[in-house]
Design an enzyme around this catalytic site. Structure first.
Site, PDB file in Angstrom:
ATOM      1  N   GLU A 124       0.892  -1.181   0.000  1.00  0.00           N
ATOM      2  CA  GLU A 124       0.000   0.000   0.000  1.00  0.00           C
ATOM      3  C   GLU A 124       0.914   1.210   0.000  1.00  0.00           C
ATOM      4  O   GLU A 124       1.487   1.571   1.031  1.00  0.00           O
ATOM      5  CB  GLU A 124      -0.886  -0.002   1.256  1.00  0.00           C
ATOM      6  N   CYS A 138      -2.810   8.685   3.108  1.00  0.00           N
ATOM      7  CA  CYS A 138      -2.445   8.165   1.782  1.00  0.00           C
ATOM      8  C   CYS A 138      -3.553   8.434   0.781  1.00  0.00           C
ATOM      9  O   CYS A 138      -3.316   8.976  -0.292  1.00  0.00           O
ATOM     10  CB  CYS A 138      -2.153   6.684   1.883  1.00  0.00           C
TER      11      CYS A 138
END
Ligand code: NAD
Length: 477
Positions: free
Chosen positions: A251, A285
């Site tokens: 990720e 993010c």
């Protein structure tokens, strides 16, 4: 006389004391809002990593042998332990990471950690009959991998640790966690709480620097690495894991676009746009990091967003009124400052903020909105990862889609419109792992989450997330 009920602060101090190293090398962790001491973290090295991996490997067969039902029961009890220590965990997180207690911040994160652990424990995963035609009976099962390495970032340290370890433990693996060197206390405290319930060796933690992460990613006894962090570190992990052909879930970084179509009601979407971009003071993010607004509604949307932005209080995390905090570290402050200053020099128009007090105290960078005409600016092209949002005016939706897709990462994206059919049509054209409509960054423990392009590969959450922590095995016959 009854002993007094412990105050929340005593509970927090107790937990900090339990994770304070009694020997060996240690390092001071300072509050990014005030510069005050939060606590001491151990500085673990490669020998500590070896010992932790050995303990995790020794504990794995018995943990796997418990089976899904009993492991799930243990993990639900571990989630109860998080809830029982929630306020202490939130306070340590707030002081170390900087995020306020309130708003979608520290208390919210601890609630997420418990919620995601419960989901990982409770989600059913049955063997699938793939083919049963009289000749062939083939079933797909998932076996434990063995020992999993979990390497995490500093922005959502507790919640992301649970995203990594919850499904790993549920699937019968044991785990060695390597937290970010910026936020070790938050993760040490979380692991301390979980280990009041988990059997010894099932969940280990090594609080070291990048070299410990690199060694974990290369370690022959680690079968999979769950990594959340920057794209450049993700590439390094791919390289260091190659010799042992490790499984990876990556990720990585994002630079999410949001496209506002001409039919929106500006005041109805302003708050959603704000939190989409500024959750965790922009250190997220999958936050909205580039906003494209159609000409027809541009002025009204920008004005409504600026009104919301000006009203949101920023300050020290433990102050109950704040919903925005400092940047977690000076390096991140400097990245945001550099990108905004370069945009200003190039003629961009700062609507709100952009004027930090560089002499402190704390790494506070004000909420900043910047109107940008030049799409090549670093503020648009790079992941600024802070509270500075570039806004770009567009005239034609094809142009907005092309600009949104023009970067080499693709974690999330969003489309804002009153017309769901049209919004879905635009969403399908965006190169991102998730596209939200009239929201940004709204995650759910049962809905898979992962990146496109250089934002990484592999899915977390839900059934897909459990499968990613097992080795598929076909039983044919
Ligand atoms: P980072 O890559 O600098 O560090 C992350 C972790 O990797 C740390 O624990 C670090 O010690 C470790 N590490 C560093 N070098 C290593 C190496 N060579 N081998 C193994 N481990 C190593 O990231 P960060 O600055 O802590 O986090 C911010 C980044 O994380 C941003 O790019 C953000 O977008 C990304 N992020 C992504 C997601 C997602 O779900 N996609 C979520 C949160 C953060």
């Amino acid at each position: 006389m009854n002993s007094p009920t412990p105050t929340l602060d005593q509970t927090q101090d107790d937990l900090l004391e339990r994770i304070t190293p009694t020997g060996g090398e240690r390092r001071e962790i300072l509050d990014p809002a005030t510069g005050q001491l939060v606590g001491h973290a151990p500085v673990h090295g490669l020998d500590d990593l070896e010992a932790a991996v050995a303990r995790a490997a020794a504990a794995q067969p018995a943990w796997a042998a418990l089976g899904h039902e009993r492991r799930s029961a243990v993990l639900l009890e571990a989630a109860d332990a998080i809830d029982a220590s929630a306020e202490a965990l939130a306070r340590i997180l707030s002081r170390e990471q900087g995020k306020p207690l309130n708003g979608p911040n520290a208390r919210f994160e601890v609630g997420g950690a418990s919620g995601w652990l419960r989901a990982a424990a409770a989600t059913p995963l049955e063997a699938e009959v793939i083919l049963d035609d009289g000749d062939v009976h083939a079933e797909l099962h998932y076996r434990p991998i063995g020992v999993v390495g979990a390497i995490g970032p500093w922005n959502w340290p507790q919640m992301i640790t649970v995203w990594q370890i919850g499904p790993a433990l549920r699937m019968g693996n044991t785990v060695v966690v390597k937290p970010s060197e910026y936020t070790p206390l938050s993760v040490l405290a979380l692991v301390e709480v979980l280990n009041t319930v988990l059997p010894a060796g099932v969940l280990e933690i090594v609080s070291g620097g990048r070299e410990v992460g690199a060694a974990l990613a290369a370690h022959p006894s680690i079968g999979k690495v769950m990594f959340t962090g920057s794209t450049s570190t993700g590439k390094a992990i791919i390289r260091s894991s190659a010799d042992t052909v490790k499984r990876l879930t990556l990720e990585l970084g994002g630079n999410d676009a949001g496209i506002v179509l001409p039919d929106v009601d500006p005041s109805a979407i302003a708050e959603g746009l704000f939190w989409g971009a500024f959750i965790n003071t922009g250190q997220t993010c999958a936050a909205l990091k580039r906003l494209y607004v159609h000409d027809d509604v541009y002025d009204a949307v920008v004005e409504a967003l600026a009104d919301v932005a000006r009203a949101m209080p920023m300050g020290v995390g433990l102050d109950e009124q704040n919903v925005l905090g400092p940047l977690q570290n000076r390096q991140q402050f400097e990245i945001v400052d550099r990108l905004v200053e370069a945009a200003k020099r190039a003629g961009a128009n700062v609507l709100v903020g952009g004027d930090p007090d560089r002499d402190g105290p704390g790494n506070f960078y004000p909420t900043t909105l910047v109107e940008v005409a030049d799409h090549d600016l670093g503020l648009v092209q790079e992941e600024q990862f802070g509270p500075a949002l570039p806004i770009v005016r567009y005239h034609d939706v094809d142009e907005a889609v092309a600009l949104a897709n023009s970067v080499d990462v693709g974690l999330g994206a969003s489309v804002w419109s009153s017309d769901l059919v049209e919004a879905r049509r635009v969403a399908a054209r965006l190169e991102a792992g998730t596209v939200w409509i009239n929201a940004h960054g709204a995650i759910h423990p049962m809905v898979p989450f992962g990146g496109a392009k250089q934002s990484g590969y592999g899915l977390e959450f839900g059934v897909e997330g459990l499968k990613a922590l097992g080795v598929p095995q076909v039983i044919n016959g």
